[in-house]
Design a protein around this motif. Structure first.
Motif, PDB file in Angstrom:
ATOM      1  N   ALA A 184       0.825  -1.208   0.000  1.00 33.33           N
ATOM      2  CA  ALA A 184       0.000   0.000   0.000  1.00 33.33           C
ATOM      3  C   ALA A 184       0.861   1.260   0.000  1.00 33.33           C
ATOM      4  O   ALA A 184       0.582   2.210  -0.741  1.00 33.33           O
ATOM      5  CB  ALA A 184      -0.934  -0.007   1.211  1.00 33.33           C
ATOM      6  N   VAL A 185       1.907   1.247   0.796  1.00 38.01           N
ATOM      7  CA  VAL A 185       2.764   2.428   0.894  1.00 38.01           C
ATOM      8  C   VAL A 185       3.478   2.680  -0.436  1.00 38.01           C
ATOM      9  O   VAL A 185       3.552   3.823  -0.900  1.00 38.01           O
ATOM     10  CB  VAL A 185       3.771   2.282   2.054  1.00 38.01           C
ATOM     11  CG1 VAL A 185       4.826   3.374   2.018  1.00 38.01           C
ATOM     12  CG2 VAL A 185       3.038   2.299   3.392  1.00 38.01           C
ATOM     13  N   ILE A 186       3.981   1.648  -1.066  1.00 36.22           N
ATOM     14  CA  ILE A 186       4.674   1.817  -2.348  1.00 36.22           C
ATOM     15  C   ILE A 186       3.714   2.402  -3.388  1.00 36.22           C
ATOM     16  O   ILE A 186       4.083   3.313  -4.139  1.00 36.22           O
ATOM     17  CB  ILE A 186       5.301   0.487  -2.827  1.00 36.22           C
ATOM     18  CG1 ILE A 186       6.494   0.120  -1.939  1.00 36.22           C
ATOM     19  CG2 ILE A 186       5.724   0.570  -4.297  1.00 36.22           C
ATOM     20  CD1 ILE A 186       7.035  -1.288  -2.159  1.00 36.22           C
ATOM     21  N   GLU A 187       2.493   1.902  -3.422  1.00 36.58           N
ATOM     22  CA  GLU A 187       1.518   2.440  -4.393  1.00 36.58           C
ATOM     23  C   GLU A 187       1.206   3.908  -4.107  1.00 36.58           C
ATOM     24  O   GLU A 187       1.101   4.718  -5.017  1.00 36.58           O
ATOM     25  CB  GLU A 187       0.242   1.605  -4.392  1.00 36.58           C
ATOM     26  CG  GLU A 187       0.426   0.205  -4.929  1.00 36.58           C
ATOM     27  CD  GLU A 187       1.065   0.147  -6.313  1.00 36.58           C
ATOM     28  OE1 GLU A 187       2.001  -0.634  -6.505  1.00 36.58           O
ATOM     29  OE2 GLU A 187       0.641   0.911  -7.207  1.00 36.58           O
ATOM     30  N   LYS A 188       1.061   4.251  -2.836  1.00 37.65           N
ATOM     31  CA  LYS A 188       0.805   5.653  -2.460  1.00 37.65           C
ATOM     32  C   LYS A 188       1.989   6.527  -2.867  1.00 37.65           C
ATOM     33  O   LYS A 188       1.800   7.616  -3.430  1.00 37.65           O
ATOM     34  CB  LYS A 188       0.551   5.747  -0.960  1.00 37.65           C
ATOM     35  CG  LYS A 188       0.389   7.171  -0.449  1.00 37.65           C
ATOM     36  CD  LYS A 188       0.125   7.218   1.033  1.00 37.65           C
ATOM     37  CE  LYS A 188       1.330   6.759   1.815  1.00 37.65           C
ATOM     38  NZ  LYS A 188       1.195   6.873   3.254  1.00 37.65           N
ATOM     39  N   LEU A 189       3.200   6.057  -2.603  1.00 37.25           N
ATOM     40  CA  LEU A 189       4.385   6.831  -2.951  1.00 37.25           C
ATOM     41  C   LEU A 189       4.513   7.010  -4.461  1.00 37.25           C
ATOM     42  O   LEU A 189       4.942   8.070  -4.932  1.00 37.25           O
ATOM     43  CB  LEU A 189       5.638   6.175  -2.368  1.00 37.25           C
ATOM     44  CG  LEU A 189       5.755   6.220  -0.845  1.00 37.25           C
ATOM     45  CD1 LEU A 189       6.903   5.330  -0.372  1.00 37.25           C
ATOM     46  CD2 LEU A 189       5.925   7.640  -0.337  1.00 37.25           C
ATOM     47  N   LYS A 190       4.132   5.995  -5.225  1.00 38.71           N
ATOM     48  CA  LYS A 190       4.149   6.127  -6.689  1.00 38.71           C
ATOM     49  C   LYS A 190       3.162   7.205  -7.141  1.00 38.71           C
ATOM     50  O   LYS A 190       3.467   7.993  -8.042  1.00 38.71           O
ATOM     51  CB  LYS A 190       3.805   4.792  -7.360  1.00 38.71           C
ATOM     52  CG  LYS A 190       4.927   3.783  -7.314  1.00 38.71           C
ATOM     53  CD  LYS A 190       4.503   2.484  -8.001  1.00 38.71           C
ATOM     54  CE  LYS A 190       5.602   1.465  -8.018  1.00 38.71           C
ATOM     55  NZ  LYS A 190       5.181   0.198  -8.662  1.00 38.71           N
ATOM     56  N   LEU A 191       1.998   7.237  -6.516  1.00 37.13           N
ATOM     57  CA  LEU A 191       1.012   8.270  -6.833  1.00 37.13           C
ATOM     58  C   LEU A 191       1.570   9.650  -6.503  1.00 37.13           C
ATOM     59  O   LEU A 191       1.464  10.584  -7.312  1.00 37.13           O
ATOM     60  CB  LEU A 191      -0.283   8.014  -6.061  1.00 37.13           C
ATOM     61  CG  LEU A 191      -1.434   8.962  -6.331  1.00 37.13           C
ATOM     62  CD1 LEU A 191      -1.874   8.892  -7.788  1.00 37.13           C
ATOM     63  CD2 LEU A 191      -2.594   8.622  -5.415  1.00 37.13           C
ATOM     64  N   PHE A 192       2.202   9.772  -5.352  1.00 38.36           N
ATOM     65  CA  PHE A 192       2.826  11.044  -4.980  1.00 38.36           C
ATOM     66  C   PHE A 192       3.903  11.427  -5.984  1.00 38.36           C
ATOM     67  O   PHE A 192       4.000  12.576  -6.406  1.00 38.36           O
ATOM     68  CB  PHE A 192       3.459  10.947  -3.583  1.00 38.36           C
ATOM     69  CG  PHE A 192       2.489  10.847  -2.447  1.00 38.36           C
ATOM     70  CD1 PHE A 192       1.123  11.033  -2.609  1.00 38.36           C
ATOM     71  CD2 PHE A 192       2.961  10.563  -1.178  1.00 38.36           C
ATOM     72  CE1 PHE A 192       0.243  10.938  -1.544  1.00 38.36           C
ATOM     73  CE2 PHE A 192       2.089  10.480  -0.106  1.00 38.36           C
ATOM     74  CZ  PHE A 192       0.736  10.663  -0.283  1.00 38.36           C
ATOM     75  N   PHE A 193       4.752  10.471  -6.369  1.00 40.51           N
ATOM     76  CA  PHE A 193       5.832  10.704  -7.317  1.00 40.51           C
ATOM     77  C   PHE A 193       5.290  11.299  -8.615  1.00 40.51           C
ATOM     78  O   PHE A 193       5.852  12.236  -9.164  1.00 40.51           O
ATOM     79  CB  PHE A 193       6.565   9.382  -7.602  1.00 40.51           C
ATOM     80  CG  PHE A 193       7.634   9.479  -8.647  1.00 40.51           C
ATOM     81  CD1 PHE A 193       7.369   9.173  -9.977  1.00 40.51           C
ATOM     82  CD2 PHE A 193       8.921   9.868  -8.302  1.00 40.51           C
ATOM     83  CE1 PHE A 193       8.357   9.260 -10.944  1.00 40.51           C
ATOM     84  CE2 PHE A 193       9.922   9.949  -9.259  1.00 40.51           C
ATOM     85  CZ  PHE A 193       9.633   9.650 -10.582  1.00 40.51           C
ATOM     86  N   CYS A 194       4.179  10.763  -9.084  1.00 38.96           N
ATOM     87  CA  CYS A 194       3.595  11.224 -10.342  1.00 38.96           C
ATOM     88  C   CYS A 194       2.938  12.599 -10.206  1.00 38.96           C
ATOM     89  O   CYS A 194       2.688  13.263 -11.214  1.00 38.96           O
ATOM     90  CB  CYS A 194       2.565  10.215 -10.853  1.00 38.96           C
ATOM     91  SG  CYS A 194       3.305   8.652 -11.383  1.00 38.96           S
ATOM     92  N   THR A 195       2.683  13.040  -9.001  1.00 33.31           N
ATOM     93  CA  THR A 195       1.971  14.291  -8.764  1.00 33.31           C
ATOM     94  C   THR A 195       2.885  15.491  -8.600  1.00 33.31           C
ATOM     95  O   THR A 195       2.534  16.596  -8.977  1.00 33.31           O
ATOM     96  CB  THR A 195       1.087  14.150  -7.499  1.00 33.31           C
ATOM     97  OG1 THR A 195       0.210  13.046  -7.692  1.00 33.31           O
ATOM     98  CG2 THR A 195       0.277  15.391  -7.242  1.00 33.31           C
ATOM     99  N   VAL A 196       4.069  15.281  -8.049  1.00 38.95           N
ATOM    100  CA  VAL A 196       4.911  16.420  -7.693  1.00 38.95           C
ATOM    101  C   VAL A 196       5.772  16.896  -8.857  1.00 38.95           C
ATOM    102  O   VAL A 196       6.105  16.128  -9.757  1.00 38.95           O
ATOM    103  CB  VAL A 196       5.813  16.106  -6.472  1.00 38.95           C
ATOM    104  CG1 VAL A 196       4.978  15.727  -5.271  1.00 38.95           C
ATOM    105  CG2 VAL A 196       6.821  15.025  -6.775  1.00 38.95           C
TER     106      VAL A 196
END
Length: 172
Positions: free
Chosen positions: A20-32
Motif C-alpha cells: 500500500a505504501v509503495i503504491e501511495k508513494l508512486k502516486l505522490f511521485f507522479c503528482t509532484v
C-alpha cells in the motif's frame, strides 16, 4: 531455517503495508514537480521495493540463513507509470505524508526488530529502520527549506524552569 512465528507474522504484516505504501508513494511521485522531492520519493520507492524482495527471501527456508544486511544494498530501478495521476494533494501535504510514512515505517521496523529472534532478520530490520530515518530526515530538510511547518521554541525562562523542577525532583 524455519522461522519463529513472530518473525514470519511481522514480516507478513510488513509486506501488506509495504504494498500500500509503495503504491501511495508512486502516486505522490507522479503528482509532484519539485525535482528534489521527486528524487526522495523515488528513493523511498526503490528502498521499499528492495525491502519487499529481502523479506520474501527471508521467508524462504532454503536461503534465509544466508541473507544478511548486505541484501539491503541490492536495489533495482522501479518503473513508475505516470500516465494520468488523479491526486489533489499539494506538494506540502505529500512531503509531510512522505515524512510521516518514513517515520512510521522506521518505527514499525525497529519495533519488530526488538521482538525478532533470528539475529540476521533482527539486524536487517534495524537497518531498514535506519534507512527510513534517513528518508525522514530528507523530507524534513525539504519541509524546512520550503517553510511548510513551524516548530515553535520555548522561551529561555520556560526551559530553565523545567530544568530546575527536574533538578529538584532528582536531587534527593
Amino acid at each position: 531455517m524455519i522461522l519463529k512465528a513472530i518473525d514470519l507474522s511481522l514480516m507478513a504484516e510488513h509486506l501488506n503495508i509495504h504494498k500500500a505504501v509503495i503504491e501511495k508513494l508512486k502516486l505522490f511521485f507522479c503528482t509532484v514537480d519539485d525535482p528534489e522531492l521527486r528524487q526522495v520519493l523515488y528513493e523511498q520507492i526503490v528502498i521499499m521495493d528492495n525491502h519487499v524482495r529481502v523479506m520474501i527471501n527471508l521467508m524462504d527456508p532454503q536461503i534465509n540463513e544466508n541473507i544478511t544486511v548486505e541484501a539491503l544494498t541490492d536495489v533495482k530501478p522501479v518503473p513508475i507509470d505516470c500516465k494520468s495521476p488523479v491526486n489533489q494533494l499539494t506538494e506540502q501535504n505529500i512531503a509531510i505524508e512522505g515524512r510521516h510514512t518514513a517515520r512510521s515505517m522506521a518505527l514499525d521496523n525497529f519495533t519488530s526488530a526488538l521482538a525478532m529472534k533470528a539475529e540476521n532478520i533482527k539486524n536487517i530490520h534495524v537497518q531498514m529502520s535506519l534507512q527510513q530515518v534517513r528518508l525522514q530526515d530528507k523530507y524534513s530538510h525539504i519541509i524546512k527549506k520550503k517553510g511548510w511547518v513551524h516548530v515553535p521554541d520555548v522561551s529561555r525562562e520556560e526551559q530553565i524552569e523545567a530544568m530546575k523542577a527536574f533538578k529538584k525532583k532528582y536531587s534527593k
